[in-house]
Design a protein around this motif. Structure first.
Motif, PDB file in Angstrom:
ATOM      1  N   ARG A 118       2.331 -10.086  34.856  1.00 16.87           N
ATOM      2  CA  ARG A 118       1.800 -10.217  33.514  1.00 16.87           C
ATOM      3  C   ARG A 118       1.899  -8.949  32.675  1.00 16.87           C
ATOM      4  N   SER A 119       2.213  -7.825  33.276  1.00 10.67           N
ATOM      5  CA  SER A 119       2.388  -6.595  32.496  1.00 10.67           C
ATOM      6  C   SER A 119       3.653  -6.690  31.648  1.00 10.67           C
ATOM      7  N   GLU A 120       3.621  -6.060  30.492  1.00 17.60           N
ATOM      8  CA  GLU A 120       4.661  -6.265  29.469  1.00 17.60           C
ATOM      9  C   GLU A 120       5.707  -5.159  29.407  1.00 17.60           C
TER      10      GLU A 120
ATOM     11  N   MET B 136     -11.802  -1.944  30.235  1.00 22.10           N
ATOM     12  CA  MET B 136     -12.198  -2.377  31.579  1.00 22.10           C
ATOM     13  C   MET B 136     -13.269  -3.452  31.488  1.00 22.10           C
ATOM     14  N   ASP B 137     -13.215  -4.385  32.418  1.00 21.09           N
ATOM     15  CA  ASP B 137     -14.211  -5.451  32.462  1.00 21.09           C
ATOM     16  C   ASP B 137     -14.163  -6.098  33.844  1.00 21.09           C
ATOM     17  N   GLY B 138     -15.061  -7.025  34.094  1.00 22.74           N
ATOM     18  CA  GLY B 138     -15.121  -7.694  35.382  1.00 22.74           C
ATOM     19  C   GLY B 138     -14.775  -9.164  35.278  1.00 22.74           C
ATOM     20  N   GLY B 139     -14.012  -9.661  36.251  1.00 28.30           N
ATOM     21  CA  GLY B 139     -13.729 -11.086  36.365  1.00 28.30           C
ATOM     22  C   GLY B 139     -14.555 -11.691  37.491  1.00 28.30           C
ATOM     23  N   ARG B 140     -14.236 -12.949  37.850  1.00 27.88           N
ATOM     24  CA  ARG B 140     -15.023 -13.652  38.850  1.00 27.88           C
ATOM     25  C   ARG B 140     -14.108 -14.431  39.804  1.00 27.88           C
ATOM     26  N   TYR B 141     -14.534 -14.482  41.064  1.00 30.58           N
ATOM     27  CA  TYR B 141     -13.860 -15.325  42.041  1.00 30.58           C
ATOM     28  C   TYR B 141     -14.876 -15.692  43.121  1.00 30.58           C
TER      29      TYR B 141
ATOM     30  N   ALA C 274      -8.775 -10.978  27.183  1.00 30.30           N
ATOM     31  CA  ALA C 274      -7.641 -11.854  27.480  1.00 30.30           C
ATOM     32  C   ALA C 274      -7.116 -11.594  28.884  1.00 30.30           C
ATOM     33  N   ALA C 275      -7.103 -10.318  29.306  1.00 26.28           N
ATOM     34  CA  ALA C 275      -6.638  -9.985  30.649  1.00 26.28           C
ATOM     35  C   ALA C 275      -7.557 -10.586  31.709  1.00 26.28           C
ATOM     36  N   VAL C 276      -8.864 -10.488  31.489  1.00 26.52           N
ATOM     37  CA  VAL C 276      -9.816 -11.082  32.441  1.00 26.52           C
ATOM     38  C   VAL C 276      -9.564 -12.580  32.571  1.00 26.52           C
ATOM     39  N   LYS C 277      -9.334 -13.244  31.448  1.00 24.48           N
ATOM     40  CA  LYS C 277      -9.055 -14.685  31.486  1.00 24.48           C
ATOM     41  C   LYS C 277      -7.774 -14.975  32.254  1.00 24.48           C
ATOM     42  N   GLN C 278      -6.781 -14.098  32.116  1.00 22.93           N
ATOM     43  CA  GLN C 278      -5.525 -14.300  32.838  1.00 22.93           C
ATOM     44  C   GLN C 278      -5.746 -14.280  34.346  1.00 22.93           C
TER      45      GLN C 278
END
Length: 325
Positions: free
Chosen positions: A305-307, A72-77, A274-278
Motif C-alpha cells: 500500500r505504500s506509494e 500515528m494511530d492505533g488499529g484493531r484486530y 485512512a491508513a488505519v482503515k486500510q
C-alpha cells in the motif's frame, strides 16, 4: 500470491489463485506461504533497524521534502487468545503514515499531499518508535525543510515523539480536538440545540487557534458542574468536562491552527485515519483471529500500500524476480 494475501482473506486468495493457476489450493496453504514471505519483509525491517542503531541509515530515494508529515494511530484486530484480565480478544496494532506535502499558500491553495508510505506492527510503543524513526529517515527526515507530527493526543504518541525527536512541530489533529469540544458542549447542555450552537462557537475559537478562550469556557463549565465524584461514570458530564479541560491545557501548545493554516500546513490527520482503515480492512474482520502471523501480513500490506514503489523494488531485489539485462 503475496499481493493477494496482503489484500484479501486467505480463503478468498485460495479461490482466486485456483482459477489463475488451475490447481487446488487450501486457505491454510496460502496462509503458510504468505506468512513466510511476510516474515522475510519483517526480518529485513529488523535488520535495517539494527543497522541504523549501528550508524547506518537506510537508503533514501526521497528528494528533499518541503513538508513531511508523520501520523500515528492505533488499529484493531482479534487475537486467538483472550486477555486473561479482560477476557477480550481485541488487541491494538500501531499504524504510521508518512506523507510528503506541497504546502498551501495560506489562502486559496490548500496543502497538496504527494506520496504516502505506511507501516503497521503489533510491537509495543517503544519498539514501534524505533521503527518509526527508521521509516522517517528513509523518507528524508534529515533533509526535510519542515517535519510535522500530526496525530491525535494519545499519550503513547507523545512518548514516541519525545524519545525519538521526530518532528519540528507537534500538532493535534483538529477534528479530534473538535470532537472533544462537542462532547463537552453536550455534557453541559445535554443533547439540545443549545449544545450544537455552543459547539459551533467553541469550534470557531479552536479553528483560529484561540485555545485560551476554549480553556476558559471549559474552566467555567467545570466550576458550574463541580468536582468529579468517585462514583461518576466515564461519560458523566462532570468527568467529561474535567477530562477535556486537562486535555486542552496539556495540548494548548499543539493547537495553534490559525498559524498552521497561514503557513499552508494540513491540520487534519486524514491520511493516518485512512491508513488505519486500510489495515483494519485486512485484519479486523469479526471471523479473523490472529496469532504471531499477523505481523507478516501487516508488513506485506504496508509494503503493497505504500506509494513510493517499494513493493516493486523489493521484489526486483529477489534473484528469482530480476529482469534479464
Amino acid at each position: 500470491m503475496a499481493r493477494e494475501a496482503a489484500e484479501k482473506t486467505f480463503g478468498i486468495v485460495a479461490r482466486c489463485l485456483q482459477e489463475d493457476w488451475d490447481r487446488p489450493l487450501a486457505a491454510m496453504q496460502i496462509q503458510r506461504w504468505a506468512e513466510a514471505l511476510g516474515s522475510q519483509v519483517v526480518a529485513q525491517r529488523q535488520a535495517e533497524q539494527i543497522a541504523f542503531e549501528q550508524g547506518q541509515p537506510p537508503v533514501s530515494l526521497e528528494p528533499q521534502p518541503e513538508l513531511l508529515v508523520l501520523g500515528m494511530d492505533g488499529g484493531r484486530y482479534q487475537s486467538r487468545d483472550k486477555n486473561p484480565q479482560t477476557q477480550s480478544r481485541w488487541r491494538e496494532d500501531k499504524v504510521l503514515s508518512i506523507t510528503s506535502y506541497r504546502p498551501g499558500n495560506g489562502k486559496d491553495r490548500p496543502p497538496q499531499a504527494l506520496v504516502a508510505t505506511l507501516l503497521a506492527t503489533t510491537v509495543a510503543s517503544e519498539e514501534f518508535g524505533k521503527l518509526v524513526r527508521v521509516e522517517a529517515e528513509r523518507r528524508g527526515l534529515p533533509r526535510a525543510k519542515v517535519v510535522l507530527n500530526l496525530s491525535d493526543g494519545g499519550p503513547w504518541i507523545d512518548g514516541i515523539d519525545r524519545r525519538e525527536g521526530l518532528a519540528d512541530f507537534r500538532i493535534i489533529d483538529f477534528y479530534h480536538a473538535a470532537e472533544h469540544l462537542y462532547a463537552s458542549a453536550k455534557a453541559l447542555h445535554g443533547n439540545t440545540p443549545q449544545a450544537y450552537l455552543q459547539w459551533q462557537e467553541l469550534k470557531g475559537w479552536l479553528w483560529e487557534g484561540n485555545t485560551g478562550s476554549v480553556i476558559n469556557w471549559l474552566g467555567q463549565a467545570h466550576a458550574q458542574l463541580g468536582p468529579v465524584q468517585s462514583e461518576d461514570a466515564k461519560d458523566h458530564p462532570r468527568r467529561v468536562i474535567a477530562n477535556d479541560l486537562e486535555y486542552f491545557k496539556e495540548h494548548q501548545p499543539h493547537m495553534n491552527y490559525g498559524e498552521y493554516r497561514r503557513r499552508g500546513w494540513p491540520i487534519g490527520s486524514g491520511p493516518t485515519e485512512a491508513a488505519v482503515k486500510q489495515f483494519n480492512k485486512r485484519v479486523k474482520g469479526t471471523e479473523q483471529f490472529w496469532g504471531d502471523g499477523i505481523e507478516a501480513i501487516l508488513a506485506l500490506r504496508a509494503l503493497w500500500r505504500s506509494e513510493d514503489q517499494r513493493w516493486e523494488r523489493y521484489w526486483m531485489s529477489k534473484p528469482a524476480y530480476r529482469k534479464a539485462a
